[in-house]
Design an enzyme around this catalytic site. Structure first.
Site, short mmCIF file in Angstrom:
data_model
loop_
_atom_site.label_atom_id
_atom_site.label_comp_id
_atom_site.label_asym_id
_atom_site.label_seq_id
_atom_site.Cartn_x
_atom_site.Cartn_y
_atom_site.Cartn_z
N HIS A 1 45.17 55.16 42.94
CA HIS A 1 44.62 53.80 42.87
C HIS A 1 43.14 53.87 43.22
CE1 HIS A 1 43.75 49.65 44.10
NE2 HIS A 1 44.80 49.29 43.38
N CYS B 1 41.25 36.79 44.28
CA CYS B 1 40.73 36.84 45.65
C CYS B 1 39.21 36.83 45.56
CB CYS B 1 41.22 38.09 46.37
SG CYS B 1 40.65 39.64 45.62
N CYS C 1 34.16 45.05 47.17
CA CYS C 1 34.57 43.99 48.08
C CYS C 1 34.11 44.30 49.51
CB CYS C 1 36.09 43.86 48.04
SG CYS C 1 36.75 42.70 49.26
N THR D 1 44.11 47.89 51.17
CA THR D 1 43.99 46.48 51.58
C THR D 1 44.97 45.55 50.89
OG1 THR D 1 42.29 46.03 49.90
CG2 THR D 1 41.53 46.73 52.09
N SER E 1 48.90 46.02 38.19
CA SER E 1 48.45 45.48 39.48
C SER E 1 49.44 45.81 40.60
CB SER E 1 48.28 43.96 39.37
OG SER E 1 48.08 43.40 40.65
N ASN F 1 49.09 44.82 43.69
CA ASN F 1 49.24 43.55 44.40
C ASN F 1 50.24 42.65 43.68
OD1 ASN F 1 47.76 40.53 44.20
ND2 ASN F 1 48.24 41.26 46.25
N GLU G 1 41.03 52.00 44.84
CA GLU G 1 40.63 51.77 46.23
C GLU G 1 40.98 52.97 47.10
OE1 GLU G 1 41.95 49.28 50.13
OE2 GLU G 1 42.10 48.19 48.23
#
Length: 305
Positions: free
Chosen positions: A132, A16, A100, A170, A237, A239, A134
């Site tokens: 995590h 990303c 980000c 996110t 990950s 994601n 984030e």
């Protein structure tokens, strides 16, 4: 025996914007200084971490950060809590901030919601994985007062007699977020009925990155078009785990691999179309490497026949 394989990479997969930006900043900084510290893995992909280590990137943790002075440290795309910036200032550490923009905007929204919460006795709830990077950064905007939820058992941490403001990590699944939202709404109604009063409010904020969530419908279509799906991702990950399940839901012949070393020849027997895709933390060079390996397996198999 394998047939005539057609191997295709999903070019919507791969980094990303946030991850690509962070890696570019790291490489630029290492070109100047030769060595750079990074607070945690720059990306949840061991192959890429190894590549960058060979260029001079050294991964550190929070305890290491406290002992460092007069150096440069990269903040990765996941963002950091305010405490990290405070330590850096005290230790004369130059931060290369690759957070980000989507994450930074969310941090600001969470902080504003927390400041408001203090006046209306509300609660900040974050749908995400505890620990995590984030989520740690988001929780830091609330002075560690956020309630982190992932599944039904976590809902017990919420006081359903008080207002709830809900956000999401996110990179989480859109479906997962709306499932949690519905369950919180239902519990608020149950609490209202029990107390025979007015239900506490729920302010739900779908803060999932659209660059991430838009990959789900594309991956569903991509998975449908191929006989076998090779999903390339680091096992750490979040994601990757979520997007792999998207592929698996559409195509049962979907396999999660970290590298070409995990391929199994039996996956390719009697099939024609192989699709390769990955997470937002999967480098394109790694998917290309898997593609070349599969094509070479096919070539060697045909030669040996």
């Amino acid at each position: 025996m394998m047939g005539n394989l057609k191997v295709t990479i999903d070019h919507d997969s791969g980094y990303c914007f946030g991850v690509e930006y962070a890696i570019r900043m790291a490489e630029d900084a290492m070109e100047e200084a030769g060595k750079l510290y990074c607070l945690g893995d720059i990306v949840h992909n061991d192959m890429e971490v190894k590549r960058l280590y060979e260029k001079g990137l050294r991964v550190i943790n929070y305890e290491d950060l406290k002992d460092l002075q007069d150096c440069k440290v990269l903040i990765r795309a996941h963002g950091e809590p305010p405490e990290t910036y405070r330590i850096a200032m005290e230790n004369n550490i130059e931060l290369i901030d690759a957070s980000c923009p989507v994450v930074l905007k969310l941090q600001n929204r969470v902080k504003n919601a927390h400041d408001k919460m203090c006046s209306d006795n509300g609660q900040i709830v974050i749908y995400g994985k505890k620990g995590h990077a984030e989520v740690t950064g988001l929780d830091g905007q609330t002075n560690g007062n956020a309630i982190i939820v992932m599944d039904d058992s976590d809902l017990e941490k919420i006081d359903f007699s008080r207002p709830v403001t809900l956000f999401s990590q996110t990179t989480k699944s859109t479906k997962g977020f709306y499932d949690i939202k519905k369950k919180i709404e239902d519990r608020l109604k149950i609490q209202q009925a029990a107390e025979e009063g007015q239900a506490a409010t729920l302010n739900a904020n779908d803060s999932i990155c659209r660059q991430v969530s838009n990959r789900e419908p594309k991956l569903l279509e991509f998975s449908k078009q191929h006989d076998v799906i090779l999903f390339v991702s680091g096992k750490k990950s979040s994601n990757g785990k979520a997007l792999y399940q998207v592929c698996k839901s559409q195509n049962s012949n979907s396999y999660f691999i970290e590298s070409e070393e995990e391929l199994n020849l039996s996956w390719f027997e009697g099939i024609e179309r192989v699709g390769i895709c990955g997470a937002t933390s999967t480098p394109m060079w790694l998917m290309e490497k898997v593609k070349n390996f599969v094509e070479n397996i096919e070539h060697e198999s045909l030669v040996s026949c």
